[in-house]
Design an enzyme around this catalytic site. Structure first.
Site, PDB file in Angstrom:
ATOM      1  N   HIS A  65      35.944  48.803  33.223  1.00  0.00           N
ATOM      2  CA  HIS A  65      36.742  47.802  33.373  1.00  0.00           C
ATOM      3  C   HIS A  65      35.790  46.478  34.301  1.00  0.00           C
ATOM      4  O   HIS A  65      35.164  46.894  35.141  1.00  0.00           O
ATOM      5  CB  HIS A  65      38.045  47.831  34.242  1.00  0.00           C
ATOM      6  CG  HIS A  65      37.721  48.395  35.835  1.00  0.00           C
ATOM      7  ND1 HIS A  65      37.836  47.188  36.839  1.00  0.00           N
ATOM      8  CD2 HIS A  65      37.708  49.418  36.419  1.00  0.00           C
ATOM      9  CE1 HIS A  65      37.695  47.690  37.796  1.00  0.00           C
ATOM     10  NE2 HIS A  65      37.581  48.900  37.633  1.00  0.00           N
ATOM     11  N   GLU A 210      42.379  46.509  35.424  1.00  0.00           N
ATOM     12  CA  GLU A 210      42.533  48.152  35.989  1.00  0.00           C
ATOM     13  C   GLU A 210      42.936  47.769  37.235  1.00  0.00           C
ATOM     14  O   GLU A 210      43.710  48.791  37.749  1.00  0.00           O
ATOM     15  CB  GLU A 210      41.040  48.438  35.835  1.00  0.00           C
ATOM     16  CG  GLU A 210      40.959  50.139  36.178  1.00  0.00           C
ATOM     17  CD  GLU A 210      40.835  50.502  37.623  1.00  0.00           C
ATOM     18  OE1 GLU A 210      40.324  51.666  37.609  1.00  0.00           O
ATOM     19  OE2 GLU A 210      40.504  49.452  38.480  1.00  0.00           O
ATOM     20  N   GLU A 211      42.461  46.940  38.099  1.00  0.00           N
ATOM     21  CA  GLU A 211      42.978  46.908  39.544  1.00  0.00           C
ATOM     22  C   GLU A 211      44.158  46.844  39.801  1.00  0.00           C
ATOM     23  O   GLU A 211      44.678  46.664  40.990  1.00  0.00           O
ATOM     24  CB  GLU A 211      42.040  45.798  40.219  1.00  0.00           C
ATOM     25  CG  GLU A 211      40.429  45.858  40.219  1.00  0.00           C
ATOM     26  CD  GLU A 211      40.115  47.252  40.997  1.00  0.00           C
ATOM     27  OE1 GLU A 211      40.787  47.770  41.806  1.00  0.00           O
ATOM     28  OE2 GLU A 211      38.673  47.379  41.040  1.00  0.00           O
ATOM     29  N   HIS A 320      35.732  47.760  47.630  1.00  0.00           N
ATOM     30  CA  HIS A 320      36.676  46.770  47.814  1.00  0.00           C
ATOM     31  C   HIS A 320      36.089  45.845  49.154  1.00  0.00           C
ATOM     32  O   HIS A 320      37.066  45.361  49.756  1.00  0.00           O
ATOM     33  CB  HIS A 320      37.987  47.243  48.016  1.00  0.00           C
ATOM     34  CG  HIS A 320      38.545  47.602  46.654  1.00  0.00           C
ATOM     35  ND1 HIS A 320      39.853  47.886  46.429  1.00  0.00           N
ATOM     36  CD2 HIS A 320      37.911  47.867  45.391  1.00  0.00           C
ATOM     37  CE1 HIS A 320      40.010  48.130  45.085  1.00  0.00           C
ATOM     38  NE2 HIS A 320      38.872  48.299  44.550  1.00  0.00           N
TER      39      HIS A 320
END
Length: 354
Positions: A65, A210-211, A320
């Site tokens: 992704h 995707e996130e 992240h």
């Protein structure tokens, strides 16, 4: 790492791709893959699909992704301060003091995330264990709302200040390594495979969103309808003081590709990865995946009537955050392992678990 491959990676990392706003990175990928792919398309969802040997059999899909977590402009107050919402899994505790970029159609706008200084906080505020994202704001130096609106708009995507930096000889740090390194790996795998005479039809997909729910993998996999689907994504490196190996396994940056094994992984494909790594002397590590993974492999496995799914993971520190870290040699190992494994797949390869 080859110089041109590193430049491709660097350009991707220094280009914004917040979930739902991946188009700038998609353009870079399409341009890069033209010399290596037989076909390149972009579907209505925004997934970029590079195809090698489209008439081959079976169809094998690679997914990495290209979206990254970020923020979105939600409100601008009368003083010109900007309030925002998270896009994906944001840890609010790392936000105060961050330099950010708001990506407006008229051009990027630089700002900083502010909050009440500790000197002015009451005791109960200082002792709060959790930061409320609504207590933070972005300051772009605008004197009022009208001035701010000349530069930014509601729903503009926001990233941390982007930039790729080398640390030592092998490590890199950048926001958004999760998971533009995965998109890089699957495109590099196709590039390597283009130098071989593969028998399968290879679809390397830079997936979107995707996130926020594995969305691009769902739609692209449904459209491609592969027999085999391999995702490349980051995983938590546990070679640092804050990691618990009892919880996340013993995963070390610079020690090679991570081969995930478990319920989300087709056992025949998992063993093929291990056998290939051993035969080709590609460094690898094993990770336990006892349930559905939080990756594109999850969506791919249960598409249509089911897909033989695999997951190759890239060790990553500080996921992240603004300072994610990966190893260049790990990226090369992942791309090489995927390409060499794909080269062994043909129409006679049976992925039925027995």
């Amino acid at each position: 790492m080859r110089s041109e491959s590193y430049q491709f990676l660097k350009e991707m990392e220094e280009t914004p791709s917040v979930s739902g706003f991946e188009q700038p990175v998609a353009r870079i990928i399409r341009k890069r893959m033209k010399p290596f792919a037989d076909e390149i398309t972009t579907d209505v969802h925004g997934n970029v699909i590079a195809v090698l040997n489209p008439k081959g059999s079976p169809r094998v899909m690679l997914a990495g992704h290209m979206d990254q977590i970020g923020l979105m402009v939600r409100h601008i107050d009368d003083q010109g301060y900007i309030y925002f919402a998270p896009v994906g899994g944001i840890d609010a505790s790392v936000l105060p003091g961050s330099r950010v970029t708001i990506h407006n159609k008229r051009g990027p706008v630089e700002g900083v995330i502010g909050r009440k200084p500790i000197h002015l906080m009451k005791d109960e505020e200082r002792n709060k264990s959790k930061i409320d994202i609504q207590e933070l704001w972005i300051d772009i130096g605008a004197p009022n709302k009208a001035a701010a609106l000349e530069k930014v708009s509601i729903a503009d995507p926001i990233t941390y200040k982007l930039g790729l930096q080398k640390l030592g000889d092998d490590f890199i740090t950048s926001p958004g390594l999760d998971n533009k390194v995965g998109a890089f790996v699957v495109m590099e795998a196709l590039r390597i495979a283009s130098e071989k005479k593969i028998k399968c039809a290879l679809y390397a997909v830079a997936t979107v969103q995707e996130e926020i729910g594995l969305r691009g993998a769902r739609t692209s996999c449904f459209g491609i309808d592969p027999l085999v689907g391999i995702a490349a994504d980051v995983t938590h490196a546990t070679d640092n003081p804050g990691a618990d190996k009892k919880q996340a396994g013993d995963i070390v940056m610079g020690r090679g590709a991570v081969i995930d094994l478990g319920a989300n992984i087709n056992p025949v494909l998992g063993e093929l990865f291990i056998d290939t790594a051993q035969k080709k002397k590609i460094p690898y590590q094993i990770a336990a995946a006892p349930a559905a993974t939080g990756t594109d492999a999850n969506a791919i496995q249960i598409s249509r009537a089911g897909v033989a799914a695999g997951l190759i993971s890239i060790p990553n520190r500080y996921m992240h955050t603004q300072v994610e870290m990966c190893s260049l040699s790990d990226l090369e190992a992942c791309a090489q392992l995927i390409a060499e494994t794909v080269a062994r797949i043909d129409s006679k390869t049976d992925f039925t678990p027995m």
